[in-house]
Scaffold this motif. Structure first.
Motif, PDB file in Angstrom:
ATOM      1  N   LYS A 192       0.813  -1.216   0.000  1.00  0.00           N
ATOM      2  CA  LYS A 192       0.000   0.000   0.000  1.00  0.00           C
ATOM      3  C   LYS A 192       0.850   1.271   0.000  1.00  0.00           C
ATOM      4  CE  LYS A 192      -3.982  -2.071   2.352  1.00  0.00           C
ATOM      5  NZ  LYS A 192      -4.816  -2.074   3.581  1.00  0.00           N
ATOM      6  N   GLY A 193       2.164   1.106  -0.038  1.00  0.00           N
ATOM      7  CA  GLY A 193       3.047   2.256  -0.091  1.00  0.00           C
ATOM      8  C   GLY A 193       3.327   2.905   1.248  1.00  0.00           C
ATOM      9  N   LYS A 194       2.995   2.228   2.336  1.00  0.00           N
ATOM     10  CA  LYS A 194       3.249   2.790   3.661  1.00  0.00           C
ATOM     11  C   LYS A 194       4.707   2.570   4.049  1.00  0.00           C
ATOM     12  CE  LYS A 194      -1.508   2.308   5.248  1.00  0.00           C
ATOM     13  NZ  LYS A 194      -2.430   1.761   6.289  1.00  0.00           N
ATOM     14  N   ARG A 195       5.324   3.586   4.604  1.00  0.00           N
ATOM     15  CA  ARG A 195       6.748   3.552   4.912  1.00  0.00           C
ATOM     16  C   ARG A 195       7.011   3.211   6.365  1.00  0.00           C
ATOM     17  NH1 ARG A 195       9.839   6.251   1.241  1.00  0.00           N
ATOM     18  NH2 ARG A 195      11.490   5.041   2.268  1.00  0.00           N
ATOM     19  N   PHE A 196       8.218   2.747   6.631  1.00  0.00           N
ATOM     20  CA  PHE A 196       8.635   2.440   7.993  1.00  0.00           C
ATOM     21  C   PHE A 196       8.695   3.713   8.832  1.00  0.00           C
ATOM     22  CE2 PHE A 196      12.235   2.408  10.966  1.00  0.00           C
ATOM     23  CZ  PHE A 196      11.755   1.479  11.878  1.00  0.00           C
ATOM     24  N   SER A 197       8.286   3.574  10.103  1.00  0.00           N
ATOM     25  CA  SER A 197       8.303   4.702  11.028  1.00  0.00           C
ATOM     26  C   SER A 197       8.906   4.268  12.355  1.00  0.00           C
ATOM     27  CB  SER A 197       6.874   5.224  11.249  1.00  0.00           C
ATOM     28  OG  SER A 197       6.797   6.048  12.391  1.00  0.00           O
ATOM     29  N   TYR A 198       9.972   4.954  12.775  1.00  0.00           N
ATOM     30  CA  TYR A 198      10.561   4.656  14.085  1.00  0.00           C
ATOM     31  C   TYR A 198       9.552   4.902  15.196  1.00  0.00           C
ATOM     32  CZ  TYR A 198      15.317   4.055  12.326  1.00  0.00           C
ATOM     33  OH  TYR A 198      16.444   3.581  11.682  1.00  0.00           O
ATOM     34  N   LEU A 201       7.282   1.933  15.389  1.00  0.00           N
ATOM     35  CA  LEU A 201       8.004   0.764  15.881  1.00  0.00           C
ATOM     36  C   LEU A 201       8.159   0.810  17.398  1.00  0.00           C
ATOM     37  CD1 LEU A 201       9.808  -1.788  15.227  1.00  0.00           C
ATOM     38  CD2 LEU A 201      11.742  -0.200  15.265  1.00  0.00           C
ATOM     39  N   ILE A 202       8.418   1.994  17.931  1.00  0.00           N
ATOM     40  CA  ILE A 202       8.688   2.133  19.370  1.00  0.00           C
ATOM     41  C   ILE A 202       7.405   2.244  20.189  1.00  0.00           C
ATOM     42  CG2 ILE A 202       9.739   3.628  21.117  1.00  0.00           C
ATOM     43  CD1 ILE A 202      11.833   4.371  18.936  1.00  0.00           C
ATOM     44  N   PHE A 203       6.451   3.054  19.713  1.00  0.00           N
ATOM     45  CA  PHE A 203       5.316   3.391  20.558  1.00  0.00           C
ATOM     46  C   PHE A 203       4.032   2.586  20.291  1.00  0.00           C
ATOM     47  CE2 PHE A 203       7.964   7.232  20.756  1.00  0.00           C
ATOM     48  CZ  PHE A 203       8.105   7.321  22.139  1.00  0.00           C
ATOM     49  N   LYS A 204       3.827   2.128  19.074  1.00  0.00           N
ATOM     50  CA  LYS A 204       2.606   1.380  18.784  1.00  0.00           C
ATOM     51  C   LYS A 204       2.486   0.095  19.617  1.00  0.00           C
ATOM     52  CE  LYS A 204       0.036   3.413  15.526  1.00  0.00           C
ATOM     53  NZ  LYS A 204      -1.442   3.546  15.566  1.00  0.00           N
ATOM     54  N   PHE A 240       6.082  -3.950  12.200  1.00  0.00           N
ATOM     55  CA  PHE A 240       6.808  -2.741  11.830  1.00  0.00           C
ATOM     56  C   PHE A 240       8.287  -3.030  11.589  1.00  0.00           C
ATOM     57  CE2 PHE A 240       3.223  -0.756  14.281  1.00  0.00           C
ATOM     58  CZ  PHE A 240       2.606  -0.199  13.168  1.00  0.00           C
ATOM     59  N   ALA A 241       8.863  -3.949  12.376  1.00  0.00           N
ATOM     60  CA  ALA A 241      10.260  -4.325  12.165  1.00  0.00           C
ATOM     61  C   ALA A 241      10.449  -4.972  10.800  1.00  0.00           C
ATOM     62  CB  ALA A 241      10.727  -5.264  13.271  1.00  0.00           C
ATOM     63  N   LYS A 242       9.474  -5.760  10.378  1.00  0.00           N
ATOM     64  CA  LYS A 242       9.569  -6.421   9.071  1.00  0.00           C
ATOM     65  C   LYS A 242       9.393  -5.432   7.927  1.00  0.00           C
ATOM     66  CE  LYS A 242       8.307 -10.991  10.770  1.00  0.00           C
ATOM     67  NZ  LYS A 242       7.309 -12.080  10.830  1.00  0.00           N
ATOM     68  N   VAL A 243       8.591  -4.388   8.138  1.00  0.00           N
ATOM     69  CA  VAL A 243       8.511  -3.330   7.133  1.00  0.00           C
ATOM     70  C   VAL A 243       9.884  -2.696   6.952  1.00  0.00           C
ATOM     71  CG1 VAL A 243       7.561  -1.051   6.598  1.00  0.00           C
ATOM     72  CG2 VAL A 243       6.061  -2.847   7.471  1.00  0.00           C
ATOM     73  N   TRP A 244      10.550  -2.407   8.062  1.00  0.00           N
ATOM     74  CA  TRP A 244      11.915  -1.859   7.994  1.00  0.00           C
ATOM     75  C   TRP A 244      12.841  -2.814   7.253  1.00  0.00           C
ATOM     76  CZ3 TRP A 244      16.265  -4.142  10.229  1.00  0.00           C
ATOM     77  CH2 TRP A 244      17.442  -3.402  10.136  1.00  0.00           C
ATOM     78  N   GLU A 245      12.752  -4.091   7.576  1.00  0.00           N
ATOM     79  CA  GLU A 245      13.601  -5.089   6.930  1.00  0.00           C
ATOM     80  C   GLU A 245      13.341  -5.141   5.424  1.00  0.00           C
ATOM     81  OE1 GLU A 245      14.757  -9.716   7.784  1.00  0.00           O
ATOM     82  OE2 GLU A 245      12.632  -9.208   7.634  1.00  0.00           O
ATOM     83  N   MET A 246      12.077  -5.113   5.030  1.00  0.00           N
ATOM     84  CA  MET A 246      11.738  -5.169   3.605  1.00  0.00           C
ATOM     85  C   MET A 246      12.263  -3.944   2.866  1.00  0.00           C
ATOM     86  SD  MET A 246       7.821  -6.611   3.836  1.00  0.00           S
ATOM     87  CE  MET A 246       7.471  -8.184   4.639  1.00  0.00           C
TER      88      MET A 246
END
Length: 255
Positions: A192-198, A201-204, A240-246
């Motif tokens: 869907k084009g959503k980007r990784f967000s620190y 990842l930390i707060f959600k 979220f970690a896997k989005v970063w990895e991808m």
């Protein structure tokens, strides 16, 4: 038992521990369809012994697989259950009682109660966990989502009695499931084009724990409630970690 023109439809993969209970919980269904993704256990054998028509089909993703299974149903009215679900006797009786008055343009939601870690879980967002499980296939259709698939209907109505759910075999099964679903969730985000967000990842994950354990009363289910809330938070963290990895792998592959 009076039979009704309802097709019970189930998709399976290695569900020998659940499939018979699932099928037997809807004795009123005059048609049972099982679409199996090449199980290596006794799922197919057990389903056939219970009177199911079994189709073997390679995995397509949840939405497309359930759409294919629904297309095999002989009746317009479809009761679509997961293999680890079963109608409670009260819910089976409610369906039989209301069948002649069902609205063909509506999808019927069942309150779902899940069993995990030795008890029925009643809080933390796990109950009533309404699931659309009864619908008329001539008036509705499955979407194509690989995860969080749903039947698209004009309106929804609710049944009162519980659908029972044996959500995980044990904690190891919960960990494996969270891993699998977090991968699918990450893939959907990337698609869907959503980007990784620190920040996410930390707060959600922390927010998910607070939401389920405190605001939704997970603490009322004792230690199982705590374990479930931690698991929900960790599953979100993994997504979220896997989005970063991808994203990282894609950047490296592009030089």
């Amino acid at each position: 038992m009076t039979k009704l023109p309802i097709s019970l439809v189930i998709i399976t993969l290695n569900e020998e521990n659940h499939i018979e209970h699932c099928i037997r919980s809807a004795p009123f269904a005059d048609d049972v369809v099982v679409v199996d993704s090449f199980s290596t256990d006794r799922t197919v054998e057990i389903a056939e012994k219970c009177g199911a028509r079994v189709f073997k089909e390679a995995w397509r993703g949840f939405g497309p697989q359930k759409a294919f299974a629904t297309s095999q149903a002989k009746n317009p009215w479809v009761l679509s259950l997961d293999a680890d679900e079963a109608l409670s006797p009260d819910l089976a009786a409610e369906i039989m009682q209301k069948f002649t008055d069902l609205d063909s343009e509506a999808g019927y939601l069942f309150p779902r109660k899940s069993f995990h870690l030795g008890r029925w879980i009643s809080h933390g967002g796990w109950y009533p966990d309404y699931q659309l499980r009864l619908f008329n296939k001539d008036k509705s259709q499955w979407n194509s989502a690989a995860l969080h698939e749903k039947v698209e209907v004009k309106r929804t109505l609710k049944m009162k009695k519980d659908l029972l759910h044996w959500v995980f075999d044990d904690l190891s099964d919960q960990v494996r499931t969270n891993d699998r679903y977090s991968t699918l969730g990450a893939q959907q985000m990337v698609a869907k084009g959503k980007r990784f967000s620190y920040f996410k990842l930390i707060f959600k994950p922390w927010g998910k724990f607070v939401e389920t354990y405190f605001f939704k009363g997970g603490f009322r289910d004792g230690l199982p409630g705590f374990i479930i809330s931690v698991g929900a938070a960790y599953s979100l963290f993994l997504k979220f970690a896997k989005v970063w990895e991808m994203e990282r792998v894609r950047k490296k592959s592009q030089g």
